[in-house]
Every structure is written in C-alpha cells, then in structure tokens.
Design an enzyme around this catalytic site. Structure first.
Site: not given
Length: 266
Positions: A7-8, A40, A70, A181
C-alpha cells in the site's frame, strides 16, 4: 508461510492484522511507499509504476502470496502486477465489500452507504461494482474528503473531524455501510459511533480485510490456524528500504498488535 502486503501507507494494517490473527506463525512483509504517497491523485500509469516498485521490493523476500491492500492500486494496477508476478506469486486485490453488504441489505431491508475517497465515489469502477453486485439495493456513495489522509497522519482531531464530516453526508439511520478504502477499517469504531445517532448501536460495517486475508492464505496453500505458535516475523519496507513501523501505525490497534508481537519475538 510468508504473506506480503503493499500500500502507499498504513492502510495495509487492517489486512496485515487479519493475517496475523488467522496465522500467528506466518511471516509478514509490509511494503509501503512513503516517498511516493499519496497514490490517489496520481494518473493510472503512475500509480501502477509505484505499485510495481512496492511489489518488486516485497517479492524479493520470496513471499507465498501478495495482497494489494489498497483499493486505488487494485483498480489501476492488478493486471500489470499479475502479468509480472503470477503464477509464481499469487496476487490478491482488494475490492470494496459491495456484494456482501447488498446481500445483507436484501435480507434485512434498508439502504446501503459506501464510504470511499472522493476519487472513487462516483467513479466508473464503483458504478460497475454497484451494477454487478448491488442486487437493486438503495446504495448511496459518500465521498470522505480528507479521511484517508487524516488516518495516515494519526492525528486524532483530524480523524474525528473527517469522520464527522462524512457522517453528515450519510443518509440518517443507514443500517449498512461499506468501507471502500482500506484506511477506513482502522477507525471502524469511530465511524460506527458517528453514525449511531439515537440508536442503541451503529450500522453494520463491511470491510475487506478479513476476506482478503482468507483469500491470501488459500492462494498461499494454507488456511487459518489461529492456535498456531506465534512465531511469525515482521519485515517493513519503506519505498524498498528496510524500516520500522511508523509511529502513526501505533495509533491503531492493528499497528499496536503487529508492533507488540514483533517486539516479543525479537
């Protein structure tokens, strides 16, 4: 068994904790991208490039499965990730739990709200999910401005303000809410309380972490063994480099679980 997640930022904590609870003996590799976040606002090709970098860093640790924890990366990058890594490394994406939420609404009645980032709310991706799995339910998309960023920061006041703002845009008394999310699952209790109103309990929340963790274990050739010896290790990668869990992760129960068990085993 070794499971990697990407994920970021810290949105992967919910799925990582779900894997840890199901398999205390599984080694975990958390591959984040603090140098490139947030993903995003980026173009699709740019998101894919960053997701591939995180995936390659994780793959170097030879995991048995990779969770794309994500929603944004799952929407834009799954084909590229699978083309490069499968079949040697199974890749599991994260999809908002519209299908089980709509099925529950069909049984109990009442509308459904989908909390998601502004970019996801109203997107062709979310519309397709609703068309395919909504089963005709009354579904309202709720754009949660700034909530993911607030959760990433670990700032309690920012989180409460963003949750309250999203709650005001949510139909009153809604019984079912999809958390679209991965970050939002970290503050599920706050979301439920903000939406409770005069009711004894808040709405039922539908996240993806448990289902994604179970699918990853299946693809890795195993299954849940919550009574296994707690021997699993934790490796954290920040933009490909070895790191520790960020302090912001410790704001959340999932981060504290992973940190405490890692310290105990270290």
């Amino acid at each position: 068994m070794k499971i990697a997640l990407l994920d970021s930022g810290i949105g992967l904590l919910a799925a990582a904790a779900a894997v840890r609870r199901a398999r205390p003996d599984a080694d975990l590799v958390l591959s984040c991208d603090p140098d490139g976040m947030p993903w995003g606002p980026r173009e699709a090709e740019d998101i894919t490039a960053h997701a591939l970098q995180c995936a390659r860093a994780a793959a170097a640790h030879q995991p048995d499965a990779l969770i794309v924890a994500c929603n944004t990366a799952s929407v834009h990058s799954l084909p590229a990730l699978r083309a490069e890594l499968e079949p040697a490394l199974p890749v599991i994406g994260t999809v908002p739990a519209v299908k089980p939420a709509a099925a529950a609404a069909a049984r109990t009645g009442g509308p459904v709200a989908i909390w998601a980032t502004p970019a996801t709310t109203g997107s062709p991706y979310q519309r397709r999910l609703i068309e395919e799995f909504g089963h005709g339910a009354d579904i309202t998309g709720v754009p949660c401005h700034g909530l993911a960023d607030a959760i990433e920061s670990g700032d309690e006041r920012r989180i409460d303000a963003a949750v309250a703002a999203a709650a005001q845009r949510t139909p009153q008394g809604v019984p079912t809410v999809v958390l679209g999310c991965t970050h939002y699952e970290l503050v599920g209790a706050r979301i439920r309380e903000a939406l409770r109103g005069s009711r004894t309990e808040g709405p039922v929340l539908h996240g993806s972490a448990e289902a994604v963790a179970a699918q990853a274990l299946r693809r890795a050739g195993g299954g849940p063994r919550p009574d296994a010896a707690p021997t699993g290790s934790l490796t954290v990668l920040h933009s490909g480099k070895a790191a520790a869990l960020p302090r912001e992760a410790l704001v959340y129960a999932e981060g504290r679980l992973l940190a405490a068990e890692s310290a105990a085993r270290g």
